[in-house]
Structure formats: structure tokens, C-alpha cells
Scaffold this active site. Sequence first.
Site, PDB file in Angstrom:
ATOM      1  N   ASP A 128       0.837  -1.205   0.000  1.00 25.98           N
ATOM      2  CA  ASP A 128       0.000   0.000   0.000  1.00 25.98           C
ATOM      3  C   ASP A 128       0.871   1.255   0.000  1.00 25.98           C
ATOM      4  OD1 ASP A 128      -2.299   1.477   0.029  1.00 25.98           O
ATOM      5  OD2 ASP A 128      -2.716   1.192   2.161  1.00 25.98           O
TER       6      ASP A 128
ATOM      7  N   ASN B  80       1.348   3.419  -2.940  1.00 26.89           N
ATOM      8  CA  ASN B  80       1.906   3.863  -4.227  1.00 26.89           C
ATOM      9  C   ASN B  80       1.408   5.263  -4.597  1.00 26.89           C
ATOM     10  OD1 ASN B  80       2.978   1.337  -4.391  1.00 26.89           O
ATOM     11  ND2 ASN B  80       1.615   0.583  -5.991  1.00 26.89           N
TER      12      ASN B  80
ATOM     13  N   ASN C 263     -10.827  -2.328  -5.913  1.00 25.14           N
ATOM     14  CA  ASN C 263     -10.015  -1.499  -6.827  1.00 25.14           C
ATOM     15  C   ASN C 263     -10.656  -1.332  -8.203  1.00 25.14           C
ATOM     16  OD1 ASN C 263      -6.802  -2.687  -5.545  1.00 25.14           O
ATOM     17  ND2 ASN C 263      -7.968  -0.875  -4.964  1.00 25.14           N
ATOM     18  N   TRP C 264     -11.653  -2.182  -8.530  1.00 23.75           N
ATOM     19  CA  TRP C 264     -12.347  -2.002  -9.825  1.00 23.75           C
ATOM     20  C   TRP C 264     -13.086  -0.661  -9.870  1.00 23.75           C
ATOM     21  CZ3 TRP C 264     -10.877  -4.657 -13.784  1.00 23.75           C
ATOM     22  CH2 TRP C 264     -10.500  -6.005 -13.668  1.00 23.75           C
TER      23      TRP C 264
ATOM     24  N   ARG D  40      -5.274  -1.915   8.841  1.00 24.07           N
ATOM     25  CA  ARG D  40      -6.448  -2.754   8.565  1.00 24.07           C
ATOM     26  C   ARG D  40      -6.097  -3.835   7.563  1.00 24.07           C
ATOM     27  NH1 ARG D  40      -7.792   2.487   6.812  1.00 24.07           N
ATOM     28  NH2 ARG D  40      -7.267   2.739   4.609  1.00 24.07           N
TER      29      ARG D  40
HETATM   30  C1  FPP Z   1      -1.816   0.224  -3.350  1.00 23.19           C
HETATM   31  O1  FPP Z   1      -1.388   1.556  -3.382  1.00 23.19           O
HETATM   32  C2  FPP Z   1      -1.288  -0.531  -4.454  1.00 23.19           C
HETATM   33  C3  FPP Z   1      -2.036  -1.109  -5.453  1.00 23.19           C
HETATM   34  C4  FPP Z   1      -3.505  -0.982  -5.509  1.00 23.19           C
HETATM   35  C5  FPP Z   1      -1.417  -1.836  -6.564  1.00 23.19           C
HETATM   36  C6  FPP Z   1      -0.202  -2.661  -6.286  1.00 23.19           C
HETATM   37  C7  FPP Z   1       0.384  -3.012  -7.585  1.00 23.19           C
HETATM   38  C8  FPP Z   1       1.686  -2.996  -7.906  1.00 23.19           C
HETATM   39  C9  FPP Z   1       2.752  -2.711  -6.917  1.00 23.19           C
HETATM   40  C10 FPP Z   1       2.036  -3.240  -9.336  1.00 23.19           C
HETATM   41  C11 FPP Z   1       2.703  -4.484  -9.717  1.00 23.19           C
HETATM   42  C12 FPP Z   1       2.268  -5.730  -9.081  1.00 23.19           C
HETATM   43  C13 FPP Z   1       2.736  -6.966  -9.453  1.00 23.19           C
HETATM   44  C14 FPP Z   1       2.354  -8.177  -8.649  1.00 23.19           C
HETATM   45  C15 FPP Z   1       3.639  -7.158 -10.611  1.00 23.19           C
HETATM   46  P1  FPP Z   1      -2.497   2.703  -3.466  1.00 23.19           P
HETATM   47  O2  FPP Z   1      -2.715   3.025  -4.907  1.00 23.19           O
HETATM   48  O3  FPP Z   1      -3.729   2.273  -2.755  1.00 23.19           O
HETATM   49  O4  FPP Z   1      -1.778   3.867  -2.736  1.00 23.19           O
HETATM   50  P2  FPP Z   1      -2.455   5.007  -1.829  1.00 23.19           P
HETATM   51  O5  FPP Z   1      -3.130   4.306  -0.685  1.00 23.19           O
HETATM   52  O6  FPP Z   1      -1.276   5.811  -1.385  1.00 23.19           O
HETATM   53  O7  FPP Z   1      -3.399   5.768  -2.693  1.00 23.19           O
END
Ligand code: FPP
Length: 249
Positions: free
Chosen positions: A21, A23, A69-70, A195
Site C-alpha cells: 500500500d 503507491n 479497486n475495480w 487494517r
Molecule cells: C496500493 O497503493 C497498491 C495497489 C492498488 C497496486 C499494487 C500493484 C503494484 C505494486 C504493481 C505491480 C504488481 C505486481 C504483482 C507485478 P495505493 O494506490 O492504494 O496507494 P495510496 O493508498 O497511497 O493511494
Amino acid sequence: MTLSEIKGRDDLPRHIAIIMDGNGRWAKQRGENRIYGHRQGAGAVREVIEASAEIGIGYLTLYAFSTENWNRPDDEIDALMGLMVKSMNDETKTLVENNMKLSVIGDVGRLTEDVRLRLQDTVELTAGATGMHLIVALSYSSRWEMAEAAKAISRDVSRGLTDLSDIDEKLFSSYLGTSGIPDPELLIRTSGELRLSNFLLWQVAYTELYFTETLWPDFGRDDYYMAIADYLKRERRFGLTSEQLSDNK
Ligand code: FPP
């Protein structure tokens, strides 16, 4: 703790699950868009897979995309699916060469055909591998998985393939996407959120939870070793007392 102190210990977790989590926040801090954060996140995925294999972790489950996430914007979903396909294109050879097995758990019927076929290809190519088992949770939610299991059990009972009296925890587990995979001993979540977000709710009944403020793209080997070192310090009692555990040793 360093790699040499962890490697070879006989009390290492056999299965580690990770909620990757942060990104989006990582990208925002840098004035970039969320997709940039996911791309950097894919780099951290590679690092953790490599480190897991080096340490000798048997099973690694990564929460890559939840059912919820969809509901994200279309361009972000497309980018995440594109990243998945790119990772498969770039890494399948490495998985095969390193004897790693890939599985996918989740509602894969919702993926587009190209993503589904690309993943299926790697799953089939690595099916016979006996090394580390990498499980990607994609279009996954635990409540969905459990509802599917309940439906499949009911179907088998109504067809006379299973008897109502056979339904117990072991049988229920065998109807989940993780059938045959031991429950994780350690679950890591990055980015400071405390969580489980619909991830492996059945399987983590006795799992040790580890939360870190580090955002996923920044999560590297040292953070990973730190999480494992923290796990190694804990006493796992499974409902027993400390005294009972000492007596059983
Ligand atoms: C959560 O961060 C992350 C994700 C929903 C996607 C995770 C996917 C990858 C790391 C890409 C590659 C995966 C593989 C298995 C090759 P967020 O977007 O919810 O971050 P935020 O909470 O800061 O908004």
C-alpha cells in the site's frame, strides 16, 4: 538483522503475505501521478520476490488488486493491468529459471481476456516448479472468496458429492483459492494503514501482523528483513499459555 542472520534459521515464516500500500501517496509526495507510483511499486515487488527466494521463504502472497479497486478511475485500472502484463512479459523467464511457481487467486473472470491469457500462460509454464510459490491476489477479496467457497460446497452437497456432516474447517479451506497453501505466518502491510482490507481473512486467523509506515515503493530489503526479524522475536501461542508452550518444547 542482516540477511546472513536470517538466512538458514529454522523458525522463519514459511508463508509471507503482503498488502502493498502507498503507491498513490508516494507519487503525490513527488508531484507525480498515481500511475508513476504503481510503476515504482513494481520495482519493490521484484526486490521482495528476490529477497524471499534468497532467504528461503516457501510461499509469498502479494495483494496486487482488490475487488474494490475495480471502482478506481479507468486509466489507473488500465495502467495496473498493463503493469501486470509487462511484469509477466519481463519476468516469466526469470521465474522459470529460478524454479518459481506462479498462481493467481481472485475473480479472474473479471479481467480482460488478454490479461487473463497472459497470466494463464505463466501459471501453466511454472506449474511444475518446486521452488518458491508466488501467489498474486488479483481482483481478489476475501469475502468474495468465502462466498464462492460456500456456493461450491452447497453445490457439491446437493449433488451428493459431499455430506453436510463432512463440512469442517479443513474442508472449507480446501474450497478457497489458497487450497493446499499453508496459512501465512506473517502478514505485512505498508503505508501506515492498520487494517486488513478484505485480504485473506480466513487464512490469517493466527497470522502475526506487521505494519510499517514505509510506503510500498520505498519498501526494500532492509524493511523486509526488519519485518521478519520482528516476527522472529514474537511468541506464537495459538491460544495456549506461555507455560504450556515451554512444557511442550
Ligand atoms: C496500493 O497503493 C497498491 C495497489 C492498488 C497496486 C499494487 C500493484 C503494484 C505494486 C504493481 C505491480 C504488481 C505486481 C504483482 C507485478 P495505493 O494506490 O492504494 O496507494 P495510496 O493508498 O497511497 O493511494
